[in-house]
Design a protein around this motif. Structure first.
Motif, mmCIF file in Angstrom:
data_model
loop_
_atom_site.group_PDB
_atom_site.id
_atom_site.type_symbol
_atom_site.label_atom_id
_atom_site.label_comp_id
_atom_site.label_asym_id
_atom_site.label_seq_id
_atom_site.Cartn_x
_atom_site.Cartn_y
_atom_site.Cartn_z
ATOM 1 N N LYS A 56 0.835 -1.214 0.000
ATOM 2 C CA LYS A 56 0.000 0.000 0.000
ATOM 3 C C LYS A 56 0.865 1.256 0.000
ATOM 4 C CE LYS A 56 -3.808 -2.229 -0.109
ATOM 5 N NZ LYS A 56 -4.369 -2.440 -1.437
ATOM 6 N N GLU A 59 2.332 1.750 -3.581
ATOM 7 C CA GLU A 59 1.367 2.130 -4.624
ATOM 8 C C GLU A 59 1.308 3.640 -4.831
ATOM 9 O OE1 GLU A 59 -1.891 -1.502 -4.179
ATOM 10 O OE2 GLU A 59 -2.287 0.430 -3.220
ATOM 11 N N GLN A 60 1.290 4.369 -3.727
ATOM 12 C CA GLN A 60 1.223 5.834 -3.790
ATOM 13 C C GLN A 60 1.556 6.386 -2.421
ATOM 14 O OE1 GLN A 60 -3.099 5.935 -4.756
ATOM 15 N NE2 GLN A 60 -3.267 7.409 -3.106
ATOM 16 N N GLU A 61 1.813 7.681 -2.354
ATOM 17 C CA GLU A 61 2.134 8.303 -1.067
ATOM 18 C C GLU A 61 0.912 8.223 -0.167
ATOM 19 O OE1 GLU A 61 2.754 12.776 -0.005
ATOM 20 O OE2 GLU A 61 4.688 11.959 -0.693
ATOM 21 N N ARG A 62 1.092 7.563 0.975
ATOM 22 C CA ARG A 62 -0.007 7.414 1.928
ATOM 23 C C ARG A 62 0.514 7.602 3.345
ATOM 24 N NH1 ARG A 62 -2.124 2.579 -1.491
ATOM 25 N NH2 ARG A 62 -4.031 3.469 -2.347
ATOM 26 N N GLN A 66 -3.825 6.232 6.750
ATOM 27 C CA GLN A 66 -4.497 5.776 5.527
ATOM 28 C C GLN A 66 -4.217 4.298 5.263
ATOM 29 O OE1 GLN A 66 -2.718 8.760 2.969
ATOM 30 N NE2 GLN A 66 -4.687 9.826 2.718
ATOM 31 N N SER A 96 4.563 14.227 6.793
ATOM 32 C CA SER A 96 3.711 14.538 5.645
ATOM 33 C C SER A 96 3.939 15.989 5.241
ATOM 34 C CB SER A 96 2.241 14.335 6.006
ATOM 35 O OG SER A 96 1.407 14.901 5.029
ATOM 36 N N ILE A 104 4.138 9.896 6.587
ATOM 37 C CA ILE A 104 4.056 9.135 5.343
ATOM 38 C C ILE A 104 4.933 7.900 5.513
ATOM 39 C CG2 ILE A 104 4.615 9.162 2.864
ATOM 40 C CD1 ILE A 104 2.369 11.083 3.578
#
Length: 168
Positions: A56, A59-62, A66, A96, A104
């Motif tokens: 997760k 996949e993208q910045e989270r 999240q 973040s 993050i």
């Protein structure tokens, strides 16, 4: 004190619908799949939660929150999982850029390689389970489970707020 009600024997179970016990079927197969997944990932020093966080995050910045929500993890479990990933050099927490209170989760190069290895294992375990079924049954099973997950069983009942989830 003597009871006036007749004693119940093992053959006096309540009558039930003739339909299969859906709860048992889903719980049992899910449990066995999780144990197989756990054993397979354990061979490379990973857990299913560690795999989930790495994938997760890659996949993208989270944010940590999240990813916890996506992985259905409580805050404590998420913290422990990310601590283990950081200790192994697979991920790190960074502030973040949009919320100074949030962190993050960033996957390191070693973490990206581990995520690829663990994804291969997850895919293999899933493939082996599905390949144990005849081809037409696989499609029906996946379609039916997808429909339940997106429809009737997509959201827990409000009454379930006090119910503890099974350990995974």
């Amino acid at each position: 004190m003597t009871s006036l009600a007749p004693a119940r024997s093992a053959g006096d179970a309540p009558a039930r619908d003739a339909a299969p016990d859906l709860s048992f079927l889903l719980d049992h197969t899910s449990h066995v799949l999780r144990t197989r997944m756990s054993a397979a990932l354990g061979e490379i020093g990973m857990t299913a939660r560690m795999h989930c966080v790495l994938v997760k995050a890659a996949e993208q910045e989270r944010t940590q929150a999240q990813i916890a929500e996506l992985g259905d993890m409580d805050k404590t479990t998420m913290v422990v999982t990310v601590d283990a990933l950081e200790q192994a050099g697979l991920a790190e927490r960074r502030p973040s850029p949009t919320d100074r209170r949030a962190r993050i989760i960033v996957v390191t190069p070693a973490g990206a390689a581990m995520a690829a290895r663990s994804q291969e294992i997850v895919d293999r375990v899933h493939r082996e389970a599905l390949e144990s079924l005849p081809e037409p049954t696989r499609t029906v099973l996946l379609d039916a489970l997808g429909a339940l997950a997106a429809g009737h069983l997509s959201v827990p009942d409000d009454a379930s707020a006090g119910v503890r989830r099974a350990r995974q």
